[in-house]
Design a protein around this motif. Structure first.
Motif, PDB file in Angstrom:
ATOM      1  N   LEU A  60       0.819  -1.207   0.000  1.00 34.37           N
ATOM      2  CA  LEU A  60       0.000   0.000   0.000  1.00 34.37           C
ATOM      3  C   LEU A  60       0.854   1.259   0.000  1.00 34.37           C
ATOM      4  CD1 LEU A  60      -2.816  -0.997   2.516  1.00 34.37           C
ATOM      5  CD2 LEU A  60      -3.149  -0.311   0.142  1.00 34.37           C
ATOM      6  N   LEU A  61       1.891   1.260   0.819  1.00 35.77           N
ATOM      7  CA  LEU A  61       2.759   2.436   0.910  1.00 35.77           C
ATOM      8  C   LEU A  61       3.544   2.663  -0.377  1.00 35.77           C
ATOM      9  CD1 LEU A  61       4.019   1.996   4.574  1.00 35.77           C
ATOM     10  CD2 LEU A  61       2.434   3.729   3.713  1.00 35.77           C
ATOM     11  N   ALA A  62       3.719   1.596  -1.147  1.00 36.50           N
ATOM     12  CA  ALA A  62       4.409   1.715  -2.440  1.00 36.50           C
ATOM     13  C   ALA A  62       3.462   2.137  -3.557  1.00 36.50           C
ATOM     14  CB  ALA A  62       5.073   0.384  -2.794  1.00 36.50           C
ATOM     15  N   GLY A  63       2.206   2.358  -3.204  1.00 36.83           N
ATOM     16  CA  GLY A  63       1.244   2.800  -4.206  1.00 36.83           C
ATOM     17  C   GLY A  63       0.522   1.669  -4.909  1.00 36.83           C
ATOM     18  N   GLU A  64       0.734   0.429  -4.472  1.00 37.18           N
ATOM     19  CA  GLU A  64       0.043  -0.708  -5.075  1.00 37.18           C
ATOM     20  C   GLU A  64      -1.320  -0.905  -4.404  1.00 37.18           C
ATOM     21  OE1 GLU A  64       2.559  -4.126  -4.803  1.00 37.18           O
ATOM     22  OE2 GLU A  64       4.376  -3.000  -5.308  1.00 37.18           O
ATOM     23  N   VAL A  65      -2.192  -1.638  -5.087  1.00 38.06           N
ATOM     24  CA  VAL A  65      -3.503  -1.970  -4.523  1.00 38.06           C
ATOM     25  C   VAL A  65      -3.654  -3.486  -4.550  1.00 38.06           C
ATOM     26  CG1 VAL A  65      -5.988  -1.584  -4.627  1.00 38.06           C
ATOM     27  CG2 VAL A  65      -4.425   0.193  -5.436  1.00 38.06           C
ATOM     28  N   PRO A  66      -3.279  -4.156  -3.463  1.00 35.16           N
ATOM     29  CA  PRO A  66      -3.398  -5.624  -3.419  1.00 35.16           C
ATOM     30  C   PRO A  66      -4.847  -6.058  -3.644  1.00 35.16           C
ATOM     31  CG  PRO A  66      -2.084  -4.809  -1.576  1.00 35.16           C
ATOM     32  CD  PRO A  66      -2.708  -3.604  -2.224  1.00 35.16           C
ATOM     33  N   PRO A  67      -5.061  -7.239  -4.225  1.00 32.71           N
ATOM     34  CA  PRO A  67      -6.422  -7.714  -4.515  1.00 32.71           C
ATOM     35  C   PRO A  67      -7.343  -7.703  -3.296  1.00 32.71           C
ATOM     36  CG  PRO A  67      -4.821  -9.099  -5.621  1.00 32.71           C
ATOM     37  CD  PRO A  67      -4.043  -8.168  -4.767  1.00 32.71           C
ATOM     38  N   GLY A  84     -10.504   6.182  18.865  1.00 34.73           N
ATOM     39  CA  GLY A  84     -11.881   6.652  18.904  1.00 34.73           C
ATOM     40  C   GLY A  84     -11.975   8.061  18.366  1.00 34.73           C
ATOM     41  N   SER A  85     -13.215   8.585  18.300  1.00 39.10           N
ATOM     42  CA  SER A  85     -13.464   9.977  17.885  1.00 39.10           C
ATOM     43  C   SER A  85     -12.945  10.291  16.484  1.00 39.10           C
ATOM     44  CB  SER A  85     -12.843  10.954  18.899  1.00 39.10           C
ATOM     45  OG  SER A  85     -13.429  10.794  20.163  1.00 39.10           O
ATOM     46  N   THR A  86     -12.872   9.279  15.615  1.00 38.09           N
ATOM     47  CA  THR A  86     -12.406   9.398  14.230  1.00 38.09           C
ATOM     48  C   THR A  86     -10.957   9.888  14.142  1.00 38.09           C
ATOM     49  OG1 THR A  86     -13.239  11.658  13.872  1.00 38.09           O
ATOM     50  CG2 THR A  86     -14.751   9.849  13.393  1.00 38.09           C
ATOM     51  N   VAL A  87     -10.190   9.799  15.228  1.00 35.85           N
ATOM     52  CA  VAL A  87      -8.775  10.193  15.200  1.00 35.85           C
ATOM     53  C   VAL A  87      -8.016   9.280  14.234  1.00 35.85           C
ATOM     54  CG1 VAL A  87      -6.658  10.305  16.563  1.00 35.85           C
ATOM     55  CG2 VAL A  87      -8.811  11.139  17.533  1.00 35.85           C
ATOM     56  N   GLY A  88      -7.247   9.889  13.321  1.00 30.53           N
ATOM     57  CA  GLY A  88      -6.454   9.108  12.373  1.00 30.53           C
ATOM     58  C   GLY A  88      -7.253   8.493  11.249  1.00 30.53           C
ATOM     59  N   LEU A  89      -8.522   8.868  11.115  1.00 32.10           N
ATOM     60  CA  LEU A  89      -9.387   8.251  10.104  1.00 32.10           C
ATOM     61  C   LEU A  89      -9.402   9.084   8.828  1.00 32.10           C
ATOM     62  CD1 LEU A  89     -12.881   6.694  10.638  1.00 32.10           C
ATOM     63  CD2 LEU A  89     -12.569   8.419   8.858  1.00 32.10           C
ATOM     64  N   THR A  90      -9.339   8.388   7.685  1.00 28.62           N
ATOM     65  CA  THR A  90      -9.425   9.031   6.374  1.00 28.62           C
ATOM     66  C   THR A  90     -10.379   8.234   5.496  1.00 28.62           C
ATOM     67  OG1 THR A  90      -7.106   9.727   6.539  1.00 28.62           O
ATOM     68  CG2 THR A  90      -8.141   9.836   4.358  1.00 28.62           C
ATOM     69  N   ILE A  91     -11.195   8.925   4.709  1.00 31.95           N
ATOM     70  CA  ILE A  91     -12.010   8.264   3.693  1.00 31.95           C
ATOM     71  C   ILE A  91     -11.307   8.463   2.355  1.00 31.95           C
ATOM     72  CG2 ILE A  91     -14.227   8.180   2.517  1.00 31.95           C
ATOM     73  CD1 ILE A  91     -15.539   9.109   5.064  1.00 31.95           C
ATOM     74  N   VAL A  92     -10.818   7.380   1.801  1.00 31.62           N
ATOM     75  CA  VAL A  92     -10.061   7.414   0.544  1.00 31.62           C
ATOM     76  C   VAL A  92     -11.037   7.344  -0.629  1.00 31.62           C
ATOM     77  CG1 VAL A  92      -8.391   6.175  -0.882  1.00 31.62           C
ATOM     78  CG2 VAL A  92      -8.027   6.366   1.595  1.00 31.62           C
ATOM     79  N   MET A  93     -11.016   8.373  -1.470  1.00 35.92           N
ATOM     80  CA  MET A  93     -11.914   8.424  -2.624  1.00 35.92           C
ATOM     81  C   MET A  93     -11.254   7.905  -3.890  1.00 35.92           C
ATOM     82  SD  MET A  93     -14.467   9.613  -0.977  1.00 35.92           S
ATOM     83  CE  MET A  93     -15.622   9.813  -2.334  1.00 35.92           C
ATOM     84  N   ALA A  97      -4.570   8.221  -3.061  1.00 38.49           N
ATOM     85  CA  ALA A  97      -4.590   8.822  -1.726  1.00 38.49           C
ATOM     86  C   ALA A  97      -4.403   7.795  -0.619  1.00 38.49           C
ATOM     87  CB  ALA A  97      -5.903   9.570  -1.511  1.00 38.49           C
ATOM     88  N   ALA A  98      -4.387   6.508  -0.965  1.00 38.47           N
ATOM     89  CA  ALA A  98      -4.323   5.452   0.055  1.00 38.47           C
ATOM     90  C   ALA A  98      -3.025   5.458   0.866  1.00 38.47           C
ATOM     91  CB  ALA A  98      -4.546   4.091  -0.591  1.00 38.47           C
ATOM     92  N   PRO A  99      -1.842   5.647   0.251  1.00 35.73           N
ATOM     93  CA  PRO A  99      -0.609   5.618   1.060  1.00 35.73           C
ATOM     94  C   PRO A  99      -0.606   6.653   2.185  1.00 35.73           C
ATOM     95  CG  PRO A  99      -0.070   5.400  -1.258  1.00 35.73           C
ATOM     96  CD  PRO A  99      -1.527   5.737  -1.194  1.00 35.73           C
ATOM     97  N   GLU A 100      -0.998   7.885   1.899  1.00 36.15           N
ATOM     98  CA  GLU A 100      -0.992   8.914   2.934  1.00 36.15           C
ATOM     99  C   GLU A 100      -2.032   8.617   4.013  1.00 36.15           C
ATOM    100  OE1 GLU A 100       0.009  11.679   5.385  1.00 36.15           O
ATOM    101  OE2 GLU A 100       1.187  11.160   3.607  1.00 36.15           O
ATOM    102  N   ALA A 101      -3.176   8.086   3.610  1.00 43.07           N
ATOM    103  CA  ALA A 101      -4.202   7.712   4.587  1.00 43.07           C
ATOM    104  C   ALA A 101      -3.678   6.620   5.509  1.00 43.07           C
ATOM    105  CB  ALA A 101      -5.462   7.231   3.866  1.00 43.07           C
ATOM    106  N   PHE A 102      -2.938   5.679   4.937  1.00 48.32           N
ATOM    107  CA  PHE A 102      -2.366   4.597   5.735  1.00 48.32           C
ATOM    108  C   PHE A 102      -1.332   5.146   6.721  1.00 48.32           C
ATOM    109  CE2 PHE A 102       0.163   0.893   6.751  1.00 48.32           C
ATOM    110  CZ  PHE A 102      -0.795  -0.115   6.837  1.00 48.32           C
ATOM    111  N   ALA A 106      -1.401   4.902  10.776  1.00 48.89           N
ATOM    112  CA  ALA A 106      -0.302   4.190  11.425  1.00 48.89           C
ATOM    113  C   ALA A 106       0.361   5.018  12.521  1.00 48.89           C
ATOM    114  CB  ALA A 106       0.733   3.763  10.380  1.00 48.89           C
ATOM    115  N   ARG A 107       0.158   6.332  12.493  1.00 46.60           N
ATOM    116  CA  ARG A 107       0.710   7.164  13.557  1.00 46.60           C
ATOM    117  C   ARG A 107       0.007   6.924  14.899  1.00 46.60           C
ATOM    118  NH1 ARG A 107       1.680  11.012   9.222  1.00 46.60           N
ATOM    119  NH2 ARG A 107      -0.409  11.934   9.349  1.00 46.60           N
TER     120      ARG A 107
END
Length: 237
Positions: A60-67, A84-93, A97-102, A106-107
């Protein structure tokens, strides 16, 4: 809320209100609670648990999308497994944008939950013992019930009881009680749902220590059921 303080209180021989150690720990761990929901027949969005240092994470961090990730589709919810409280949550459209959301998730933990996004209405069911209170519908003005929408006055509208047909409301309430019971919650809990366009309720999580300020959702639902704030506190005690 993860059971640590409850364990300390039990070791010290001190009584406390609400759920015990196991229920609190299960509810905070989203993947574990989802396994319990599935076993109990409570619908929950499709999901995948990814370790921050694992093979899937590297892809994912390399920009791939595993099956296995692609199968969840877009939009995709990326969030820490134990937060909780949606901390660290991202909705990937979009997938780029998936690597940065991950990285953002992960933080806040070494396990990341990927979850299929359910388009629809935001509902929550407060449960006192085995009794479900009237359903609250949340309509964030931003379109997404994020941290600011939850904790900034005027950023969301609340409707209680939610405008739902009687049979559907009973279905959502019964699932709220079932989810709470499956985790062995005690006292007061609050169960969050998304209601899709086909009127299928999907359980997101159970909050074992819901907000209890006079303007919080549990007192709001209790008021709709004819209970005062003081009566809710008495029930908890």
């Amino acid at each position: 809320e993860n059971g640590t303080l409850q364990a300390l209180l039990e070791l010290a021989g001190k009584p406390y209100t609400g759920s015990g150690v196991m229920a609190s720990a299960l509810a905070m761990n989203k993947a574990m609670s989802k396994r319990v929901f599935e076993h109990a027949g409570v619908p929950t969005p499709p999901w995948l648990l990814v370790e921050a240092q694992g093979v899937l994470a590297a892809a994912l961090l390399a920009g791939e999308v595993p099956p296995a990730v692609a199968a969840l589709g877009l939009p995709l919810v990326v969030k820490p497994n134990e937060e909780g409280s949606t901390v660290g949550l991202t909705i990937v459209m979009e997938w780029p944008a998936a690597p940065e959301a991950f990285r953002a998730a992960a933080r806040h933990g070494y396990e990341i939950l990927l979850e299929g996004f359910i388009e629809g209405r935001e509902l929550t069911v407060a449960v006192i013992g085995d009794r479900a209170l009237p359903i609250v519908e949340i309509r964030p003005k931003s379109g997404f019930y994020d941290y600011e929408s939850k904790y900034t006055a005027g950023r969301s509208d609340y409707f209680c009881p939610a405008d739902l047909p009687g049979a559907l409301a009973e279905r959502v309430q019964s699932l709220g009680v079932a989810a709470s019971r499956a985790l062995d919650c005690r006292g007061v809990s609050r169960v969050d749902f998304r209601l899709d366009p086909n009127d299928v309720p999907w359980c997101l999580e159970v909050n074992t220590i819901p907000g209890m300020t006079p303007t919080s959702l549990v007192p709001m639902a209790a008021k709709a059921a004819g209970m005062s704030y003081e009566q809710v506190v008495q029930r908890m005690l």
